[in-house]
Design an enzyme around this catalytic site. Structure first.
Site, PDB file in Angstrom:
ATOM      1  N   SER A  56      39.710  38.413  29.800  1.00 48.05           N
ATOM      2  CA  SER A  56      40.404  37.583  30.782  1.00 48.05           C
ATOM      3  C   SER A  56      38.988  37.202  31.854  1.00 48.05           C
ATOM      4  O   SER A  56      39.373  36.215  32.632  1.00 48.05           O
ATOM      5  CB  SER A  56      41.503  38.213  31.924  1.00 48.05           C
ATOM      6  OG  SER A  56      41.132  39.262  31.609  1.00 48.05           O
ATOM      7  N   HIS A  78      40.025  41.748  37.909  1.00 49.15           N
ATOM      8  CA  HIS A  78      39.237  40.526  38.155  1.00 49.15           C
ATOM      9  C   HIS A  78      38.902  40.273  39.370  1.00 49.15           C
ATOM     10  O   HIS A  78      39.104  40.723  40.683  1.00 49.15           O
ATOM     11  CB  HIS A  78      41.098  39.980  38.703  1.00 49.15           C
ATOM     12  CG  HIS A  78      41.888  39.416  36.484  1.00 49.15           C
ATOM     13  ND1 HIS A  78      43.214  39.679  36.571  1.00 49.15           N
ATOM     14  CD2 HIS A  78      41.564  39.736  35.253  1.00 49.15           C
ATOM     15  CE1 HIS A  78      43.583  39.177  35.055  1.00 49.15           C
ATOM     16  NE2 HIS A  78      42.198  39.960  34.626  1.00 49.15           N
ATOM     17  N   ASP A 118      46.883  35.844  39.206  1.00 49.43           N
ATOM     18  CA  ASP A 118      47.776  37.163  38.892  1.00 49.43           C
ATOM     19  C   ASP A 118      48.804  37.683  38.908  1.00 49.43           C
ATOM     20  O   ASP A 118      49.473  38.073  38.752  1.00 49.43           O
ATOM     21  CB  ASP A 118      46.799  37.855  39.072  1.00 49.43           C
ATOM     22  CG  ASP A 118      45.411  37.739  38.422  1.00 49.43           C
ATOM     23  OD1 ASP A 118      44.640  38.723  38.886  1.00 49.43           O
ATOM     24  OD2 ASP A 118      44.877  37.746  37.245  1.00 49.43           O
TER      25      ASP A 118
END
Lengths: 181, 105
Positions: free
Chosen positions: A57, A96, A123
């Protein structure tokens, strides 16, 4: 035949000392690794100073199998930082980028929103049920450096334990052969 | 939103890509500091580092509930250098003095 019997004799007589010696060496290696790990934890202030990237991701920046070095500090979180955080109830931490920060000066309450670079949406769907924002306490550290591909060893050993056993077995017999000399 | 930028000097032998994004920073009665990312992009190579784009925001400019009408805000262009290996670093350029329209949906 006599030659084989001789060999077996010599192996049996050295067996105990050998095994002890190997066990001690193994113990020393494990202790050293543990000391290095704990020292890193102290230095970086993070409970997990080195992590392996498990998903895609954050591509193309980080790929599966890369290793990230983390650092934790008291400094407030700001948009753009790449953080590793835990979600309650989920076993694996997520790496992230912070895309939103909302801070209240008085109460010190901070809300954070993250998103993977390669994901089209933020998210929120990854957070715990009913949780819309991340709390700073859930963050384990900021990514400050990285090494590509180095984490594949860990991924392979976790996902295919047989490789782990083969590796230990190979090291063991290599050690034995060396000691026989 | 118009952006003209030349970030070629940030590319070294060890640069894998640049992650750039534009964030708006503002104050509200409820939160003393807010940062919201409006747009981001990845620059994979030096040739693409000198560019001009005109886009609407990629992400919605919404706040945690309060009114954004007539709000003054700063726009900051951040860039994050992601290396082929090693230490990452980031920097930014702040442009202040923007203001949202007094009337909007």
């Amino acid at each position: 035949m006599g030659w084989i019997a001789e060999h077996v004799e010599s192996i049996k007589s050295m067996k105990i000392r050998d095994t002890l010696s190997q066990l001690i060496t193994l113990g020393m290696i494990v202790s050293t690794a543990l000391i290095i790990w704990k020292a890193l934890m102290c230095l970086t202030g993070s409970e997990s100073p080195v992590v392996v990237v498990l998903s895609g991701s954050m591509e193309p920046g980080f790929k599966r199998g890369d290793i990230l070095f983390l650092h934790m500090s008291e400094a407030p979180f700001r948009a753009g930082e790449i953080v590793v955080y835990n979600v309650e109830g989920k076993p694996i931490p997520i790496v992230h980028r912070v895309i939103e920060v909302h801070e209240q000066e008085n109460s010190g309450k901070v809300d954070i929103l993250t998103k993977g670079d390669a994901n089209p949406v933020d998210d929120r769907s990854l957070y715990a049920y009913g949780q819309n924002w991340l709390k700073p306490q859930q963050i384990m550290g900021r990514a400050v450096g990285f090494v590509p591909y180095a984490g594949w060893v860990t991924i392979i050993m976790t996902e295919k334990p047989i490789i782990k056993y083969m590796l230990v077995g190979a090291l063991d017999s290599a050690g034995e052969t060396y000691l026989l000399f | 939103m118009n952006i003209t930028a030349d970030l070629q000097s940030l590319f070294t032998w060890n640069t894998k890509q640049l992650f750039i994004f534009v964030a708006a920073e503002y104050e509200t009665p409820r939160n003393s500091l807010n940062q919201v990312s409006l747009w981001d992009a990845i620059i994979p190579a030096k040739e693409h580092a000198k560019f001009w784009i005109q886009t609407a925001n990629k992400y919605r400019f919404i706040d945690q509930g309060s009114n954004l009408r007539g709000k003054k805000f700063n726009l900051t262009l951040h860039w994050h250098v992601m290396p082929k290996t090693g230490r990452m670093f980031a920097d930014k350029l702040v442009m202040s003095g923007f203001r949202l329209p007094d009337e909007h949906r």
